[in-house]
Design an enzyme around this catalytic site. Structure first.
Site, PDB file in Angstrom:
ATOM      1  N   ASP A 181      32.801 -12.287 -44.068  1.00  0.00           N
ATOM      2  CA  ASP A 181      34.264 -12.138 -43.584  1.00  0.00           C
ATOM      3  C   ASP A 181      34.773 -10.503 -43.822  1.00  0.00           C
ATOM      4  O   ASP A 181      35.279  -9.881 -43.016  1.00  0.00           O
ATOM      5  CB  ASP A 181      35.164 -12.797 -44.290  1.00  0.00           C
ATOM      6  CG  ASP A 181      34.810 -12.989 -45.880  1.00  0.00           C
ATOM      7  OD1 ASP A 181      33.693 -12.519 -46.255  1.00  0.00           O
ATOM      8  OD2 ASP A 181      35.504 -13.414 -46.687  1.00  0.00           O
ATOM      9  N   ASP A 224      29.260  -9.809 -30.749  1.00  0.00           N
ATOM     10  CA  ASP A 224      30.433  -9.923 -29.810  1.00  0.00           C
ATOM     11  C   ASP A 224      31.359  -9.055 -30.282  1.00  0.00           C
ATOM     12  O   ASP A 224      32.014  -8.123 -29.631  1.00  0.00           O
ATOM     13  CB  ASP A 224      31.038 -11.270 -29.543  1.00  0.00           C
ATOM     14  CG  ASP A 224      30.410 -12.005 -28.427  1.00  0.00           C
ATOM     15  OD1 ASP A 224      29.327 -11.817 -28.304  1.00  0.00           O
ATOM     16  OD2 ASP A 224      31.131 -12.672 -27.674  1.00  0.00           O
ATOM     17  N   TYR A 275      21.547 -23.072 -35.572  1.00  0.00           N
ATOM     18  CA  TYR A 275      21.055 -23.423 -34.025  1.00  0.00           C
ATOM     19  C   TYR A 275      19.907 -24.072 -33.848  1.00  0.00           C
ATOM     20  O   TYR A 275      19.596 -24.701 -33.009  1.00  0.00           O
ATOM     21  CB  TYR A 275      20.788 -22.144 -33.431  1.00  0.00           C
ATOM     22  CG  TYR A 275      22.234 -21.260 -32.856  1.00  0.00           C
ATOM     23  CD1 TYR A 275      22.707 -20.357 -33.845  1.00  0.00           C
ATOM     24  CD2 TYR A 275      22.034 -20.967 -31.550  1.00  0.00           C
ATOM     25  CE1 TYR A 275      23.771 -19.770 -33.312  1.00  0.00           C
ATOM     26  CE2 TYR A 275      23.293 -20.091 -30.971  1.00  0.00           C
ATOM     27  CZ  TYR A 275      24.048 -19.547 -31.937  1.00  0.00           C
ATOM     28  OH  TYR A 275      24.910 -18.600 -31.441  1.00  0.00           O
ATOM     29  N   ASP A 333      25.497 -13.880 -34.176  1.00  0.00           N
ATOM     30  CA  ASP A 333      26.110 -14.099 -32.783  1.00  0.00           C
ATOM     31  C   ASP A 333      27.412 -13.774 -32.666  1.00  0.00           C
ATOM     32  O   ASP A 333      27.960 -13.152 -31.850  1.00  0.00           O
ATOM     33  CB  ASP A 333      26.009 -15.703 -32.347  1.00  0.00           C
ATOM     34  CG  ASP A 333      26.847 -15.964 -31.304  1.00  0.00           C
ATOM     35  OD1 ASP A 333      26.457 -15.288 -30.342  1.00  0.00           O
ATOM     36  OD2 ASP A 333      27.561 -17.187 -31.277  1.00  0.00           O
ATOM     37  N   LYS A 383      26.937 -14.784 -46.726  1.00  0.00           N
ATOM     38  CA  LYS A 383      28.252 -15.456 -47.338  1.00  0.00           C
ATOM     39  C   LYS A 383      27.647 -15.963 -48.657  1.00  0.00           C
ATOM     40  O   LYS A 383      27.450 -17.374 -49.001  1.00  0.00           O
ATOM     41  CB  LYS A 383      28.686 -16.522 -46.339  1.00  0.00           C
ATOM     42  CG  LYS A 383      29.921 -17.229 -47.000  1.00  0.00           C
ATOM     43  CD  LYS A 383      31.181 -16.460 -46.744  1.00  0.00           C
ATOM     44  CE  LYS A 383      32.438 -16.855 -47.289  1.00  0.00           C
ATOM     45  NZ  LYS A 383      33.630 -15.866 -47.200  1.00  0.00           N
TER      46      LYS A 383
END
Ligand code: IPM
Ligand code: MG
Length: 361
Positions: A227, A255, A146, A251, A195
């Site tokens: 994942d 959700d 970001y 982020d 990751k």
């Protein structure tokens, strides 16, 4: 005591839901003998319309000089050319990124739990839900992709866009400490999501978080690839207590986590830094399609106001009172349309829901 609270109603349903949170805060002030002084600032599309930028320096100063900030939501339909046919740093969402950075709010807390009363809204199968789940995502908020260097340019005549994902050990350490502190007050488990099988930045996260964890021997530390985490959230959500992760993964996963509660209209969030000053906002967006119709669920914003009292103003009893009032209204069967079953007989609007909660404080 007197406290200064900056209000950012924002766009879409923002002004309606913030008004209900103010109604509830006014009731708290009355009941517990405090005085909350509210100052409104513009951020997002409404600020673009007024000043041509999503957040002015004057507005940031007001926020910086207050005790806490309560935000509704910013942004609108991407089809709104006045707000979106402009450079990325002038769009409504840029105001949000700017205030996070300026106020140094590096820790974003996003709780996701299943309300007993709302189990039917949960999209997961009953055997997966079990006794429910209760987790908090601790998302790094002022680093990573970001805020990394970015560029779009021609490389050998081919248009190429570059975003960089960079973290230094200090940025990782301070958020890791927050996550472990939070875990100490909960079920004492931190899952670091990354990751690390691909990214250098993730490997640095593992190293620094492992160091921090030595100071918290009571807290169990689990490593999980992002994942796999996306899968585990819908397979066995109860395994999670505190999920610690970098900005972009947080982020996306937040959700997903809010969706499995079935009630994004219920979820609050807090963005915190080193000082007491924090920014509190619902986890959902500005829902321009239902703006101005008295349909939006104000509960996430009202619960964000409770978090504001708890974390920035240290008003624990008062925060408890709001959370208890919300639980009471739900147990009495009142619902806004987004969380109502087809057989619900007590569907109420935004204003009515705000008043019902305020009345129970
Ligand atoms: C969020 C939102 C923001 C983010 C957008 C609006 C910039 O999705 O708060 O999760 O990506 O941080
Ligand atoms: Mg998001």
């Amino acid at each position: 005591m007197a406290y200064n609270i900056t209000l950012i109603p924002g766009d879409g349903i923002g002004p309606e839901i913030v008004a209900e949170a103010v109604k509830v805060l006014d009731k708290v002030a009355d009941k517990f003998n405090h005085s909350f002084l509210f100052t409104k600032i513009l951020m997002g599309g409404c600020s673009i319309d007024e000043y041509g930028v999503p957040l002015t320096d004057e507005a940031i100063e007001i926020a910086k000089n207050s005790d806490a900030v309560l935000l509704g939501a910013v942004g609108g339909n991407v089809g709104n050319s006045r707000w979106y046919d402009v450079a990325p740093n002038l769009r409504p969402e840029a105001g949000l990124l700017k205030i996070r950075k300026e106020l140094q709010l590096f820790a974003n807390l996003r709780p996701a739990y299943l309300y007993k009363e709302l189990q039917k809204a949960c999209p997961l199968k009953e055997e997966i839900i079990g006794d429910g789940f209760d987790m908090v995502i601790v998302r790094e908020l002022t680093g990573g992709l970001y805020f990394g260097e970015r560029e779009t340019k021609k490389v050998n005549g081919v248009e190429t866009a570059i975003d960089t994902l960079s973290y230094n050990e200090n940025e990782i350490r301070r958020i890791a400490i927050k996550a472990f502190e939070i875990a100490m007050k909960r079920r004492k488990k931190v899952t670091l999501v990354d990751k690390a099988n691909v990214l250098d930045s993730s490997r640095l996260w593992r190293k620094v978080v492992a160091e921090v964890s030595k100071e918290y021997s009571e807290v169990e530390l689990v490593y999980m690839l992002v994942d796999n985490c996306a899968m585990q959230l819908v397979m066995n959500p109860a395994q999670f207590d505190v999920i610690l992760t970098e900005n972009m993964f947080g982020d996306i996963l937040s959700d997903e986590a809010s969706m499995i509660t079935g009630s994004i209209g219920m979820l609050s969030s807090a963005s915190l830094g080193k000082s007491k000053l924090g920014l509190y906002e619902p986890s959902h967006g500005s829902a321009p399609d239902i703006a101005g119709q008295n349909k939006a669920n104000p509960i996430a914003t009202i619960l964000s106001a409770a978090m504001l009292l708890r974390y920035s103003l240290n008003l624990t009893k008062e925060a408890d009172a709001i959370e208890e009032a919300v639980a009471k209204v739900l147990s009495e069967g009142y619902r806004t349309v987004d969380i109502a079953d087809s057989d619900c007989e007590k569907i109420v609007g935004t204003k009515e829901m705000g008043s019902l909660i305020a009345d129970r404080i």
